[in-house]
Design an enzyme around this catalytic site. Structure first.
Site, PDB file in Angstrom:
ATOM      1  N   ASP A  32       0.806  -1.224   0.000  1.00 27.45           N
ATOM      2  CA  ASP A  32       0.000   0.000   0.000  1.00 27.45           C
ATOM      3  C   ASP A  32       0.839   1.274   0.000  1.00 27.45           C
ATOM      4  O   ASP A  32       0.285   2.373  -0.021  1.00 27.45           O
ATOM      5  CB  ASP A  32      -0.920   0.002   1.229  1.00 27.45           C
ATOM      6  CG  ASP A  32      -1.750  -1.260   1.306  1.00 27.45           C
ATOM      7  OD1 ASP A  32      -2.517  -1.513   0.361  1.00 27.45           O
ATOM      8  OD2 ASP A  32      -1.619  -2.010   2.298  1.00 27.45           O
ATOM      9  N   HIS A  62       4.073 -15.134  -2.019  1.00 28.60           N
ATOM     10  CA  HIS A  62       3.417 -13.826  -1.935  1.00 28.60           C
ATOM     11  C   HIS A  62       4.407 -12.715  -1.565  1.00 28.60           C
ATOM     12  O   HIS A  62       4.354 -11.611  -2.117  1.00 28.60           O
ATOM     13  CB  HIS A  62       2.285 -13.906  -0.903  1.00 28.60           C
ATOM     14  CG  HIS A  62       1.497 -12.658  -0.760  1.00 28.60           C
ATOM     15  ND1 HIS A  62       0.635 -12.207  -1.727  1.00 28.60           N
ATOM     16  CD2 HIS A  62       1.437 -11.752   0.248  1.00 28.60           C
ATOM     17  CE1 HIS A  62       0.071 -11.089  -1.329  1.00 28.60           C
ATOM     18  NE2 HIS A  62       0.539 -10.781  -0.134  1.00 28.60           N
TER      19      HIS A  62
END
EC number: 2.5.1.78
Length: 136
Positions: free
Chosen positions: A45, A75
């Site tokens: 983010d 990931h």
């Protein structure tokens, strides 16, 4: 006076908050003002918050702080690949340094704890780049 912004990931909060404190203390030691600190949910983010800081004319550079710890899948690699690429793109777009203070990928929690001082290194890198850019 040099003024920096910081973007801190709240994911792995116990580690990133220690990194933030080290970074703030080191900036103070260097005589650098930490003008704004933005907290984001995770390292992925960060780019939008970095962009917001880079658009601020009062900020000379940005330090990122995060810890991307290896889980059961890949990931963590996807996160770091994309974030590091976007950080570089933003730095070039705004002609201001964005220092990578995100540890990982592939590290364990223990390794992340051992790399808390990486935040200080990111502050130092950012300050050196600001001085370089201002001198030329």
């Amino acid at each position: 006076m040099i003024r920096i912004g910081m973007v801190v990931a709240e994911f792995n909060y116990d580690i990133t908050m220690m990194m933030l404190e080290r970074a703030r203390s080191y900036a103070e030691f260097l005589g650098v003002e930490v003008h704004k600190i933005l907290r984001v949910p995770g390292s992925f983010d960060m780019p939008l918050a970095i962009k917001k800081l880079l658009m601020d004319n009062d900020i000379d550079g940005v330090v990122t702080i995060g810890a991307v710890i290896k889980g059961e899948t890949d990931h963590h690699k996807i996160i770091m690949d994309n974030v590091s690429r976007k950080i570089t793109d933003l730095s070039l777009e705004y002609n201001k340094p964005v220092a990578l203070g995100i540890s990982g990928p592939g590290e364990s929690r223990l390794q992340a704890e051992a790399r808390i001082d990486m935040a200080k290194e990111a502050v130092e890198s950012c300050v050196k780049m600001i001085k370089l850019l201002k001198s030329n």
